[in-house]
Design a protein around this motif. Structure first.
Motif, PDB file in Angstrom:
ATOM      1  N   GLU A 297       4.341 -20.287  -9.145  1.00 45.76           N
ATOM      2  CA  GLU A 297       3.078 -20.856  -9.283  1.00 45.76           C
ATOM      3  C   GLU A 297       2.848 -22.428  -9.094  1.00 45.76           C
ATOM      4  N   SER A 298       4.126 -22.937  -9.959  1.00 45.43           N
ATOM      5  CA  SER A 298       3.728 -24.341 -10.100  1.00 45.43           C
ATOM      6  C   SER A 298       4.595 -25.272  -9.296  1.00 45.43           C
TER       7      SER A 298
ATOM      8  N   ARG B  51      -0.404 -14.754  -3.968  1.00 46.69           N
ATOM      9  CA  ARG B  51      -0.254 -16.088  -3.614  1.00 46.69           C
ATOM     10  C   ARG B  51       0.597 -16.146  -2.126  1.00 46.69           C
ATOM     11  N   LEU B  52       0.345 -16.972  -1.191  1.00 50.52           N
ATOM     12  CA  LEU B  52       0.527 -17.366   0.160  1.00 50.52           C
ATOM     13  C   LEU B  52       1.590 -18.304   0.220  1.00 50.52           C
ATOM     14  N   TYR B  53       2.522 -18.401   0.956  1.00 52.03           N
ATOM     15  CA  TYR B  53       3.449 -19.267   1.161  1.00 52.03           C
ATOM     16  C   TYR B  53       3.698 -19.522   2.906  1.00 52.03           C
TER      17      TYR B  53
ATOM     18  N   THR C 147     -11.124 -16.693  -3.297  1.00 50.29           N
ATOM     19  CA  THR C 147     -10.842 -18.159  -3.092  1.00 50.29           C
ATOM     20  C   THR C 147      -9.764 -18.728  -3.612  1.00 50.29           C
ATOM     21  N   SER C 148      -9.087 -19.540  -2.646  1.00 47.75           N
ATOM     22  CA  SER C 148      -7.799 -19.935  -3.204  1.00 47.75           C
ATOM     23  C   SER C 148      -7.884 -21.295  -3.224  1.00 47.75           C
ATOM     24  N   LYS C 149      -6.800 -21.832  -3.776  1.00 49.40           N
ATOM     25  CA  LYS C 149      -6.596 -23.389  -3.871  1.00 49.40           C
ATOM     26  C   LYS C 149      -4.970 -23.709  -3.600  1.00 49.40           C
ATOM     27  N   VAL C 150      -4.762 -25.082  -3.492  1.00 47.72           N
ATOM     28  CA  VAL C 150      -3.393 -25.381  -2.987  1.00 47.72           C
ATOM     29  C   VAL C 150      -2.703 -25.175  -4.401  1.00 47.72           C
TER      30      VAL C 150
ATOM     31  N   ARG D 267      10.188 -13.917  -9.559  1.00 44.00           N
ATOM     32  CA  ARG D 267      10.465 -15.034 -10.520  1.00 44.00           C
ATOM     33  C   ARG D 267      10.594 -16.402  -9.688  1.00 44.00           C
ATOM     34  N   VAL D 268      10.801 -16.467  -8.373  1.00 42.42           N
ATOM     35  CA  VAL D 268      11.173 -17.535  -7.665  1.00 42.42           C
ATOM     36  C   VAL D 268      10.867 -17.320  -6.356  1.00 42.42           C
ATOM     37  N   TYR D 269      10.276 -18.467  -5.751  1.00 43.69           N
ATOM     38  CA  TYR D 269      10.107 -18.665  -4.423  1.00 43.69           C
ATOM     39  C   TYR D 269      11.238 -19.684  -3.707  1.00 43.69           C
TER      40      TYR D 269
END
Length: 596
Positions: free
Chosen positions: A228-229, A567-569, A186-189, A212-214
């Motif tokens: 993450e943040s 993580r999903l972007y 289960t994900s969260k924003v 390390r980076v998106y």
């Protein structure tokens, strides 16, 4: 195939319905980031930000209208076909598209170096069969070529959401990928990046994910965020909007973009003539280069990275630069009667080379040495095939719309599996538009294909939606083809009622896929085992009005979708002009992360 197409470039007549176009949303208007001459940047993902309003049925209540699930539901879904998604295979030896060796052709009498040099065009008119528009070709150059070099050293890696994938181990057998299965999917924003303001509709194509980076393209620059943040780590400003971006990232974290040299006045363009290498780890621009034909800058329609080479192509020909230094490796030269329309990258470099025009035009699919530009192998497609797309460079897989037979402008009616070393055709796979939901750009960005990935020497392909079980239910699946034989393997991953499944990339021997969901469920990311085809849920989004709005406007047909490290972007490929009508608050990026 029901995906909507990319918006047409300025001065181009709109493509006609029949391409899976929804009646709405409105096509983004040309302007800021859309050159008038030559054709405007076209991200190849083609996404209006406002998708069509959901229709009753397909698992939706009539009131109130819920966000539309699935991946481009047709307004009038076709009746399911017998053996849906499994068309009959062409008998062995009956391939009308097999290349015919001839003088000067690899394997033919008098075989020698494959044609005139690495790139680039004389002034000629290229008739685009899909859009019926003349593209004017600029001046080009002679570059002597001969066979040599295999370009095999693997110094490149795809971005975590990188699309095509390449040769992987396992041969379709079960094995481990790098993506971990969370205790609770289960994900969260995690974070959202507001949509930037723009004077005109502006291209924001380009997103990358490293450990390390998106990183994401904005209105006139690229920013890196903590995965993450979402804290902004760096910004690389550019003098003008990005036109095109590659999804490939080198193992040392470098990628490339094509952009305009300055911000143009509203409704105009300064051309897509600038090429830059971006260091995603350091958050800096390594270099900027351009190429001139006489005194006129050459404009490019695509960009890729292969090993330590940046390659850019277009109707004026192609050029290549050293990824670290920007040193020129080749560029358009006068008197060349052929030109490199575009390149596929990754572990190998493949050119889509066009010779001639009109009905006599012929495409040469060339594996080339990334440093010298010399031809390693070549396959000549049948005359009359106007455009082709690189689905994968290793193994080499090319898609084309043969004789416009797809019937929907998707650029995807047949898949050609080729041998990198010899250029010989291994097999041809018929992938009719009525059965399969893949789509390739082909005309501009030759490696922008959606709904299809390659790994384990297999082709993984999304089928079109068809009737599920129950009233108004819709569904689809991913099926697999053997790239050596062209036959289906029998593997099949079902989306489930009112879900639509789209392959995103390979993870070792496994397929990572995105499942768009019905109104009362959240979208999912699943891993499909390369052997058993068992689906394992990696992430499932919460069900809320805000999240469903994001999923609807940023499904794979409209946006860039990356998944990695749990993580999903989801990110937009256009920023609207100030004052543009929208249905609600919009975001450039929305990131989700699993809870356990």
């Amino acid at each position: 195939m029901t995906q909507p197409p990319p918006p047409p470039p300025p001065n181009e007549p709109p493509r006609q319905p029949g391409y899976g176009y929804p009646a709405q949303p409105p096509t983004p208007q040309p302007g800021y980031g859309h050159p008038q001459q030559p054709p405007a940047p076209q991200p190849g993902y083609g996404y209006p930000q406002q998708p069509p309003a959901p229709q009753p049925g397909y698992g939706y209540p009539a009131q109130p209208p819920a966000p539309q699930p699935g991946y481009g539901y047709p307004q009038q879904p076709p009746a399911p076909q017998p053996g849906y998604g499994y068309p009959a295979q062409h008998p062995a030896g009956a391939n009308p598209y097999a290349q015919q060796p001839g003088p000067g052709h690899p394997g033919g009498p008098g075989a020698g170096p494959a044609g005139p040099g690495r790139n680039n065009a004389v002034l000629l008119i290229v008739t685009a069969a899909v859009v019926a528009i003349a593209l004017i070709v600029g001046g080009g150059i002679w570059y002597a070529r001969s066979s040599g070099g295999d370009g095999k050293k693997d110094d490149s890696a795809n971005s975590a959401g990188g699309g095509t994938g390449g040769r992987t181990t396992g041969g379709g057998k079960s094995g481990k990928g790098t993506e971990k299965v969370p205790a609770d999917p289960t994900s969260k924003v995690l974070f959202q990046v507001p949509m930037p303001t723009a004077n005109d509709t502006t291209v924001t194509a380009g997103s990358w994910l490293t450990d390390r980076v998106y990183a994401k393209t904005g209105v006139a620059g690229i920013s890196g965020y903590d995965p993450e943040s979402g804290a902004r780590l760096w910004t690389v400003p550019l003098p003008g909007p990005v036109c095109y971006a590659t999804g490939h990232v080198s193992t040392d974290g470098r990628t490339a973009v094509v952009f305009q040299p300055k911000t143009p006045p509203k409704g105009s363009s300064t051309g897509c003539s600038q090429v830059a290498a971006i260091d995603l780890k350091a958050g800096k621009k390594l270099w900027t280069r351009s190429v001139k034909s006489g005194d006129v800058p050459v404009n490019f329609n695509n960009v890729t990275v292969a090993q330590h080479t940046v390659a850019v192509g277009g109707t004026s020909g192609g050029a290549a630069f050293d990824l670290a230094t920007g040193a020129v490796r080749w560029q358009p030269k006068p008197a060349d009667t052929c030109y490199d329309a575009g390149y596929g990258g990754g572990t190998r470099l493949v050119a889509i080379r066009r010779c001639g025009s009109g009905d006599s035009a012929q495409l040469h699919i060339q594996t080339i040495d990334p440093v010298s530009g010399k031809v390693v192998s070549e396959y000549r497609m049948a005359s009359g095939i106007e455009y082709a797309s690189v689905v994968s460079t290793d193994p080499l897989v090319v898609a084309a719309d043969v004789n416009d037979s797809a019937g929907d402008g998707s650029g995807f009616s047949d898949v050609f599996s080729l041998d990198n070393a010899t250029g010989k055709l291994r097999t041809r796979i018929s992938t009719p538009g009525s059965s399969y939901a893949a789509r390739c750009d082909g005309i501009y960005e030759v490696e922008k294909c959606k709904g299809v990935v390659v790994g384990n020497d297999r082709l993984y392909l999304a089928t079109e939606e068809h009737d599920g079980s129950g009233a108004f239910a819709k569904t689809n699946e991913i099926v697999a083809f053997d790239l050596a034989t062209g036959e289906q393997t029998g593997q099949r991953a079902d989306a489930g009622n009112n879900y639509t499944i789209t392959p995103l990339r390979m993870d070792g021997p496994n397929v990572i896929a995105y499942k768009n969901a019905p109104y009362n469920k959240g979208a999912q990311v699943v891993s499909i085992d390369g052997g058993s085809f068992k689906e394992t849920r990696l992430l499932e989004n919460p069900v809320s009005t805000a999240v469903k709005a994001v999923e609807t406007s940023m499904s794979p047909q409209y946006a860039e979708v990356l998944y990695g490290q749990g993580r999903l972007y989801l990110s937009a490929v256009y920023a609207h002009a100030v004052g543009a009508s929208t249905s609600g608050k919009e975001y450039l990026v929305t990131a989700f992360g699993a809870g356990g």
